[in-house]
Design an enzyme around this catalytic site. Structure first.
Site, mmCIF file in Angstrom:
data_model
loop_
_atom_site.group_PDB
_atom_site.id
_atom_site.type_symbol
_atom_site.label_atom_id
_atom_site.label_comp_id
_atom_site.label_asym_id
_atom_site.label_seq_id
_atom_site.Cartn_x
_atom_site.Cartn_y
_atom_site.Cartn_z
ATOM 1 N N ARG A 133 68.217 44.253 17.676
ATOM 2 C CA ARG A 133 68.004 45.672 17.325
ATOM 3 C C ARG A 133 67.221 46.433 18.395
ATOM 4 O O ARG A 133 66.633 47.478 18.127
ATOM 5 C CB ARG A 133 67.302 45.815 15.973
ATOM 6 C CG ARG A 133 68.109 45.214 14.854
ATOM 7 C CD ARG A 133 67.594 45.633 13.487
ATOM 8 N NE ARG A 133 68.423 45.025 12.461
ATOM 9 C CZ ARG A 133 68.297 43.787 12.034
ATOM 10 N NH1 ARG A 133 67.329 43.014 12.515
ATOM 11 N NH2 ARG A 133 69.093 43.299 11.123
ATOM 12 N N LYS A 146 71.844 57.263 28.010
ATOM 13 C CA LYS A 146 73.138 57.054 27.353
ATOM 14 C C LYS A 146 73.655 55.689 27.771
ATOM 15 O O LYS A 146 73.795 55.416 28.971
ATOM 16 C CB LYS A 146 74.146 58.111 27.804
ATOM 17 C CG LYS A 146 74.143 59.361 26.964
ATOM 18 C CD LYS A 146 75.386 60.153 27.319
ATOM 19 C CE LYS A 146 75.419 61.488 26.653
ATOM 20 N NZ LYS A 146 76.606 62.252 27.049
ATOM 21 N N GLU A 178 79.074 64.409 41.658
ATOM 22 C CA GLU A 178 78.057 64.600 40.616
ATOM 23 C C GLU A 178 76.861 65.380 41.160
ATOM 24 O O GLU A 178 76.246 66.183 40.454
ATOM 25 C CB GLU A 178 77.580 63.254 40.038
ATOM 26 C CG GLU A 178 78.675 62.395 39.419
ATOM 27 C CD GLU A 178 79.324 62.996 38.166
ATOM 28 O OE1 GLU A 178 78.810 63.988 37.603
ATOM 29 O OE2 GLU A 178 80.378 62.458 37.748
ATOM 30 N N LYS A 180 68.763 66.462 36.267
ATOM 31 C CA LYS A 180 69.166 65.704 35.076
ATOM 32 C C LYS A 180 67.969 65.469 34.161
ATOM 33 O O LYS A 180 68.086 65.552 32.929
ATOM 34 C CB LYS A 180 69.826 64.376 35.481
ATOM 35 C CG LYS A 180 70.185 63.552 34.244
ATOM 36 C CD LYS A 180 71.526 62.912 34.261
ATOM 37 C CE LYS A 180 71.845 62.350 32.871
ATOM 38 N NZ LYS A 180 72.927 61.410 32.834
ATOM 39 N N GLU A 199 72.064 65.397 23.214
ATOM 40 C CA GLU A 199 73.221 66.258 23.420
ATOM 41 C C GLU A 199 73.493 67.178 22.233
ATOM 42 O O GLU A 199 74.614 67.256 21.728
ATOM 43 C CB GLU A 199 74.457 65.413 23.745
ATOM 44 C CG GLU A 199 75.517 66.233 24.451
ATOM 45 C CD GLU A 199 76.581 65.379 25.144
ATOM 46 O OE1 GLU A 199 76.204 64.617 26.052
ATOM 47 O OE2 GLU A 199 77.734 65.508 24.784
ATOM 48 N N ARG A 253 72.471 69.499 27.078
ATOM 49 C CA ARG A 253 72.983 68.298 27.750
ATOM 50 C C ARG A 253 74.505 68.362 27.937
ATOM 51 O O ARG A 253 75.053 67.711 28.821
ATOM 52 C CB ARG A 253 72.567 67.046 26.976
ATOM 53 C CG ARG A 253 72.806 65.778 27.755
ATOM 54 C CD ARG A 253 72.081 64.575 27.201
ATOM 55 N NE ARG A 253 72.382 63.414 28.020
ATOM 56 C CZ ARG A 253 71.726 62.278 28.010
ATOM 57 N NH1 ARG A 253 70.698 62.122 27.207
ATOM 58 N NH2 ARG A 253 72.066 61.278 28.786
ATOM 59 N N ASN A 313 78.546 67.936 31.314
ATOM 60 C CA ASN A 313 79.980 67.662 31.243
ATOM 61 C C ASN A 313 80.778 68.602 32.165
ATOM 62 O O ASN A 313 82.007 68.515 32.216
ATOM 63 C CB ASN A 313 80.428 67.827 29.788
ATOM 64 C CG ASN A 313 81.673 67.029 29.488
ATOM 65 O OD1 ASN A 313 81.866 65.948 30.043
ATOM 66 N ND2 ASN A 313 82.525 67.567 28.640
ATOM 67 N N HIS A 363 84.044 67.706 33.850
ATOM 68 C CA HIS A 363 84.511 66.422 33.319
ATOM 69 C C HIS A 363 85.600 66.551 32.264
ATOM 70 O O HIS A 363 86.284 65.574 31.970
ATOM 71 C CB HIS A 363 83.332 65.619 32.772
ATOM 72 C CG HIS A 363 82.451 65.075 33.862
ATOM 73 N ND1 HIS A 363 81.748 65.899 34.713
ATOM 74 C CD2 HIS A 363 82.191 63.810 34.269
ATOM 75 C CE1 HIS A 363 81.072 65.149 35.577
ATOM 76 N NE2 HIS A 363 81.329 63.884 35.337
ATOM 77 N N HIS A 402 88.128 64.015 33.410
ATOM 78 C CA HIS A 402 88.415 62.770 32.681
ATOM 79 C C HIS A 402 89.884 62.687 32.300
ATOM 80 O O HIS A 402 90.490 61.615 32.335
ATOM 81 C CB HIS A 402 87.570 62.690 31.399
ATOM 82 C CG HIS A 402 86.173 62.197 31.643
ATOM 83 N ND1 HIS A 402 85.124 62.477 30.795
ATOM 84 C CD2 HIS A 402 85.654 61.437 32.639
ATOM 85 C CE1 HIS A 402 84.015 61.914 31.262
ATOM 86 N NE2 HIS A 402 84.312 61.285 32.382
ATOM 87 N N HIS A 409 87.316 59.239 40.858
ATOM 88 C CA HIS A 409 86.502 59.977 39.887
ATOM 89 C C HIS A 409 85.959 61.277 40.486
ATOM 90 O O HIS A 409 86.008 62.331 39.858
ATOM 91 C CB HIS A 409 85.360 59.065 39.421
ATOM 92 C CG HIS A 409 84.419 59.725 38.469
ATOM 93 N ND1 HIS A 409 84.766 60.029 37.170
ATOM 94 C CD2 HIS A 409 83.141 60.166 38.623
ATOM 95 C CE1 HIS A 409 83.749 60.615 36.563
ATOM 96 N NE2 HIS A 409 82.746 60.710 37.424
#
Ligand SMILES: NC(=O)c1ccc[n+]([C@@H]2O[C@H](COP(=O)([O-])OP(=O)(O)OC[C@H]3O[C@@H](n4cnc5c(N)ncnc54)[C@H](O)[C@@H]3O)[C@@H](O)[C@H]2O)c1
Length: 369
Positions: A124, A146, A188, A230, A240, A244, A248, A251, A255, A268
């Protein structure tokens, strides 16, 4: 060793530091001992990175008194899978790691996301440290907590928020990065510049040659600035709920291009840059953004040498892929838009409009810049 930069991160759930500088990996053991009382640590890495830096990092950890359990996964996105997470978790259990022990992620975003996810779920939750070795991982994936793995249905569909105890971004390790990985990281950094403001966009454009040549001072400055951006975003919005989502930027279409073309076919960085260029068009259509926004962005991306992709040609496929992105809400695709450098707006874009603009964008390449 040159000066180190310590960037504090303070989210609702944790406070830690990102340290940026040269020669950091060799000091991993003492730095980790400074933030953790663990006796054992699992050093998770991939085959490539293990060959390059595995020994130096495990030696450093051992000298600092840690027992090191090495776990090496195959290279590439396929290791960010449910099966791979299961293997790593079984390994942690067989080695008898307990709650006071530690996971150390040494590698790019794949290893960081995978090892972070295992740290978030093993018993956990146990502590973990990020040692990012790609430009993308240093400026993006290692910061902000993340973690996750891909499912058959899509990327990053299983995961958890779990902040690391420490991040060490060693600029020296970037020298061995393959050109395409370098470009992915630069895209990025360019994204962060657009979200940060005109000064950063100008700096990136002016220093593009130095960045392409991986000139250490320029690289250090770019990495620090992108991380600071960031950190500001994730400190304000850890989970998010709002700001946040700006990360994206580029993206949503990016993506989709990667997915429809088949992963690895369009790099990418190229896909994200294309997504940024298309988002600039949407910003001019939907937000009346000045033409100058797209122009300065194009100038920056061109100076960085980030080219245009060959389109997969399948508009239906791109639309479906944008819909299946987990960031789509209530069936509407959402775009992060930057009307001017430093400004950000999230916009749902109706399907008919999106498809029309996308078709025009793809069919008239000359108008794309
Ligand atoms: N968690 C987040 O917030 C977040 C953000 C952005 C991206 N990501 C994830 O990051 C992943 C992509 O990460 P990536 O681009 O770092 O890919 P990666 O981890 O696959 O690394 C790219 C390649 O570079 C090699 N490599 C790593 N460091 C090297 C070095 N110093 N020298 C030479 N080779 C080296 C790796 O072995 C690999 O072959 C994706 O899965 C993406 O979803 C996560």
């Amino acid at each position: 060793m040159s000066t180190l930069t310590h960037i504090p991160v303070c989210t609702g759930s944790a406070a830690y530091e990102v340290v940026v500088g040269d020669g950091l990996l060799a000091t991993t053991g003492e730095r980790v001992a400074g933030v953790s009382d663990a006796r054992r640590c699992a050093l998770v890495t991939d085959v490539n990175v293990s060959a390059l830096f595995g020994e130096a990092v495990s030696d450093s950890l051992r000298v600092a008194g840690f027992e090191v359990i090495g776990i090496t996964v195959p290279t590439g996105e396929r290791s960010k899978s449910w099966d791979s997470a299961g293997d790593v978790l079984e390994h942690l259990a067989q080695a008898g790691l307990d709650r006071t022990d530690l996971v150390v992620a040494l590698g790019g975003g794949v290893v960081g996301d995978l090892a972070g996810f295992c740290a978030a779920t093993y018993l956990r939750g146990v502590d973990y440290v990020q040692l990012p070795t790609t430009l993308l991982a240093q400026v993006d994936s290692s910061v902000g907590g993340k973690t996750g793995v891909d499912l058959t249905a899509g990327k990053n569909l299983a995961g958890s928020f779990k902040q690391p105890l420490l991040v060490l971004a060693d600029i020296d390790v970037l020298a061995s990065l393959p050109a395409l990985e370098w470009q992915s990281g630069l895209a990025e950094v360019a994204k962060a510049a657009m979200l940060s403001g005109p000064g950063q966009v100008e700096w990136m454009t002016q220093n593009a040659d130095a960045l392409a040549a991986r000139q250490p001072d320029a690289v250090r400055e770019a990495v620090i600035t992108a991380i600071e951006h960031k950190v500001d975003v994730v400190s304000a919005d850890e989970r998010e709920a709002g700001l946040r989502e700006s990360l994206n930027y580029g993206h949503t279409l990016g993506h989709a291009i990667e997915r429809v073309a088949g992963y690895g076919v369009v790099a990418h960085g190229v896909a994200v840059a294309e997504g940024m260029r298309f988002a600039a068009l949407l910003a001019s259509r939907l937000l009346d953004a000045p033409d100058a926004t797209g122009e300065v962005q194009d100038a920056m991306l061109d100076a960085l040498g980030i080219g245009r992709p060959a389109y997969p040609g399948d508009i239906d496929g791109l639309m479906t892929a944008m819909h299946s992105d987990k960031k789509a809400r209530s069936g509407t695709v959402r775009f992060a838009l930057v009307p001017e450098p430093g400004a950000y707006v999230a916009r749902p874009v109706a399907d008919d409009l999106l498809e029309r603009e996308l078709r025009a964008w793809i069919d008239t390449p000359d108008e794309r810049g």
